[in-house]
Design a protein around this motif. Structure first.
Motif, short mmCIF file in Angstrom:
data_model
loop_
_atom_site.label_atom_id
_atom_site.label_comp_id
_atom_site.label_asym_id
_atom_site.label_seq_id
_atom_site.Cartn_x
_atom_site.Cartn_y
_atom_site.Cartn_z
N MET A 1 -14.88 87.08 20.06
CA MET A 1 -14.73 86.33 21.30
C MET A 1 -14.14 87.21 22.40
N LYS A 2 -13.16 88.03 22.07
CA LYS A 2 -12.56 88.93 23.06
C LYS A 2 -13.57 89.99 23.50
N PHE A 3 -14.40 90.43 22.57
CA PHE A 3 -15.41 91.43 22.88
C PHE A 3 -16.42 90.86 23.88
N LEU A 4 -16.83 89.63 23.68
CA LEU A 4 -17.78 88.97 24.58
C LEU A 4 -17.16 88.80 25.97
N LEU A 5 -15.90 88.46 26.02
CA LEU A 5 -15.20 88.32 27.30
C LEU A 5 -15.11 89.67 28.01
N LEU A 6 -14.82 90.72 27.28
CA LEU A 6 -14.74 92.06 27.86
C LEU A 6 -16.09 92.50 28.42
N ILE A 7 -17.16 92.27 27.67
CA ILE A 7 -18.51 92.62 28.13
C ILE A 7 -18.86 91.82 29.38
N THR A 8 -18.51 90.55 29.42
CA THR A 8 -18.79 89.71 30.58
C THR A 8 -18.06 90.22 31.82
N ILE A 9 -16.83 90.63 31.66
CA ILE A 9 -16.05 91.15 32.78
C ILE A 9 -16.65 92.46 33.29
N ILE A 10 -17.05 93.34 32.39
CA ILE A 10 -17.64 94.62 32.79
C ILE A 10 -18.96 94.41 33.52
N VAL A 11 -19.81 93.55 32.99
CA VAL A 11 -21.11 93.28 33.63
C VAL A 11 -20.89 92.62 34.99
N SER A 12 -19.94 91.71 35.09
CA SER A 12 -19.65 91.05 36.36
C SER A 12 -19.18 92.05 37.40
N PHE A 13 -18.34 93.00 36.99
CA PHE A 13 -17.84 94.01 37.91
C PHE A 13 -18.98 94.90 38.42
N ILE A 14 -19.86 95.30 37.54
CA ILE A 14 -21.00 96.14 37.93
C ILE A 14 -21.91 95.38 38.90
N LEU A 15 -22.21 94.14 38.60
CA LEU A 15 -23.05 93.34 39.48
C LEU A 15 -22.38 93.11 40.83
N TYR A 16 -21.08 92.90 40.83
CA TYR A 16 -20.35 92.72 42.08
C TYR A 16 -20.44 93.96 42.95
N ARG A 17 -20.20 95.12 42.39
CA ARG A 17 -20.21 96.36 43.17
C ARG A 17 -21.57 96.65 43.78
N ARG A 18 -22.62 96.27 43.11
CA ARG A 18 -23.95 96.60 43.60
C ARG A 18 -24.58 95.53 44.48
N TYR A 19 -24.45 94.28 44.11
CA TYR A 19 -25.23 93.23 44.75
C TYR A 19 -24.46 92.31 45.67
N PHE A 20 -23.15 92.19 45.52
CA PHE A 20 -22.38 91.28 46.35
C PHE A 20 -22.21 91.87 47.73
N PRO A 21 -22.47 91.13 48.79
CA PRO A 21 -22.38 91.69 50.15
C PRO A 21 -20.96 92.17 50.48
N VAL A 22 -20.89 93.18 51.33
CA VAL A 22 -19.62 93.72 51.78
C VAL A 22 -19.19 92.93 53.01
N PHE A 23 -17.98 92.41 52.99
CA PHE A 23 -17.47 91.64 54.12
C PHE A 23 -16.76 92.56 55.11
N GLY A 24 -16.79 92.18 56.38
CA GLY A 24 -16.10 92.93 57.41
C GLY A 24 -16.93 94.01 58.06
N VAL A 25 -18.18 94.17 57.64
CA VAL A 25 -19.08 95.15 58.25
C VAL A 25 -20.31 94.38 58.72
N ASP A 26 -20.57 94.48 60.01
CA ASP A 26 -21.64 93.69 60.60
C ASP A 26 -22.92 94.49 60.76
N LEU A 27 -24.03 93.78 60.70
CA LEU A 27 -25.35 94.34 60.99
C LEU A 27 -25.48 94.43 62.50
#
Length: 126
Positions: A1-27
């Protein structure tokens, strides 16, 4: 269960860094930047930046950005990217290194897409 939680956190972090928009910078559309105030950094690939060059821009593709960070002058930066993934990753990396990003532009690839679509259509009929 802890391993699954760790994998979920790592994948979430990677997805956040790549796909989540950056706030405070305008087009914004930057027509003629003042060279002493804003530096234009083109993080598009060499093939794209060669076809549509930007006068006065420093061209460092995203793949080489970390390695060539010392070529970027201190000051306000304006980013030119070919897509949102490239933009998000580049802005986060530059902010992490202490740079201030004032805006960005995502280059227009409609012409390339239309050419690719017409080529695909032609190839399907051959």
């Amino acid at each position: 269960m802890k391993f699954l939680l760790l994998i979920t956190i790592i994948v979430s972090f990677i997805l956040y860094r790549r796909y989540f928009p950056v706030f405070g910078v305008d087009l914004i559309n930057l027509k003629d930047p003042e060279p002493k105030k804003i530096y234009v950094i083109d993080i598009r690939d060499y093939n794209e930046s060669y076809k549509e060059p930007i006068k006065g821009a420093i061209n460092i593709p995203i793949a080489y950005l970390k390695r060539n960070i010392n070529q970027i002058p201190k000051g306000d930066l304006y980013i030119v990217a070919s897509g949102s993934l490239e933009k998000n990753f580049g802005i986060r990396l530059l902010r992490q290194k202490g740079f201030r990003i004032v805006g960005y532009t995502i280059s227009d690839n409609n012409k390339i897409s239309l050419k690719e679509n017409s080529l695909k259509i032609e190839n399907n009929y051959c």
